[in-house]
Scaffold this motif. Sequence first.
Motif, short mmCIF file in Angstrom:
data_model
loop_
_atom_site.label_atom_id
_atom_site.label_comp_id
_atom_site.label_asym_id
_atom_site.label_seq_id
_atom_site.Cartn_x
_atom_site.Cartn_y
_atom_site.Cartn_z
N ASP A 50 0.81 -1.22 0.00
CA ASP A 50 0.00 0.00 0.00
C ASP A 50 0.85 1.27 0.00
O ASP A 50 0.37 2.33 -0.40
CB ASP A 50 -0.93 0.02 1.22
CG ASP A 50 -1.89 -1.15 1.21
OD1 ASP A 50 -2.40 -1.48 0.13
OD2 ASP A 50 -2.13 -1.72 2.28
N TYR A 51 2.08 1.19 0.47
CA TYR A 51 2.94 2.37 0.53
C TYR A 51 4.40 1.95 0.56
O TYR A 51 4.73 0.80 0.81
CB TYR A 51 2.63 3.24 1.76
CG TYR A 51 3.08 2.62 3.06
CD1 TYR A 51 4.31 2.95 3.61
CD2 TYR A 51 2.29 1.71 3.76
CE1 TYR A 51 4.73 2.40 4.80
CE2 TYR A 51 2.70 1.16 4.95
CZ TYR A 51 3.93 1.52 5.46
OH TYR A 51 4.35 0.96 6.64
N ASN A 52 5.26 2.93 0.28
CA ASN A 52 6.71 2.77 0.42
C ASN A 52 7.25 4.00 1.12
O ASN A 52 6.59 5.03 1.17
CB ASN A 52 7.38 2.60 -0.95
CG ASN A 52 7.18 1.23 -1.51
OD1 ASN A 52 7.37 0.24 -0.82
ND2 ASN A 52 6.77 1.15 -2.76
N CYS A 53 8.46 3.89 1.62
CA CYS A 53 9.12 5.02 2.27
C CYS A 53 10.36 5.38 1.46
O CYS A 53 11.27 4.57 1.35
CB CYS A 53 9.50 4.67 3.70
SG CYS A 53 8.09 4.39 4.77
N ALA A 54 10.36 6.59 0.88
CA ALA A 54 11.50 7.05 0.11
C ALA A 54 12.63 7.43 1.06
O ALA A 54 12.40 7.85 2.19
CB ALA A 54 11.12 8.25 -0.75
N ASP A 55 13.83 7.27 0.58
CA ASP A 55 15.01 7.57 1.40
C ASP A 55 15.20 9.08 1.48
O ASP A 55 15.73 9.70 0.57
CB ASP A 55 16.24 6.91 0.79
CG ASP A 55 17.45 7.02 1.66
OD1 ASP A 55 17.28 7.20 2.89
OD2 ASP A 55 18.57 6.92 1.15
N SER A 56 14.72 9.65 2.56
CA SER A 56 14.87 11.09 2.81
C SER A 56 14.74 11.33 4.31
O SER A 56 14.28 10.46 5.04
CB SER A 56 13.80 11.88 2.04
OG SER A 56 12.52 11.60 2.55
N PRO A 57 15.14 12.50 4.78
CA PRO A 57 15.00 12.77 6.21
C PRO A 57 13.53 12.91 6.60
O PRO A 57 12.69 13.27 5.78
CB PRO A 57 15.75 14.09 6.42
CG PRO A 57 15.98 14.66 5.08
CD PRO A 57 15.82 13.58 4.08
N GLY A 58 13.25 12.60 7.82
CA GLY A 58 11.88 12.70 8.30
C GLY A 58 11.35 11.35 8.71
O GLY A 58 12.05 10.34 8.67
#
Length: 87
Positions: A50-58
Amino acid sequence: MKKIKLILNAIAVTVAIGGAFATHYYMHDNQPQYIPAFEAFTPAGDYGIDYNCADSPGVCTYYQPDSVTRPGEYLPYRQGRYIPSGK
């Protein structure tokens, strides 16, 4: 004396590595993940589906450590930027 220091340092390193693995396996993969939306937290769905997490701060997603005694507390779980998958 040097042998005792060496043995104690080896034990300390071994305990530190063991602790790291123990906390890694205790992570909350089996608990639902949430995202902040409209001043509330909503379920994020299944990671990778359903979702992914991009490599970025936060913080990408949050989890609830104890929904019974602390129902309003959400702690950061995954790092990155939330990206919903296109279905």
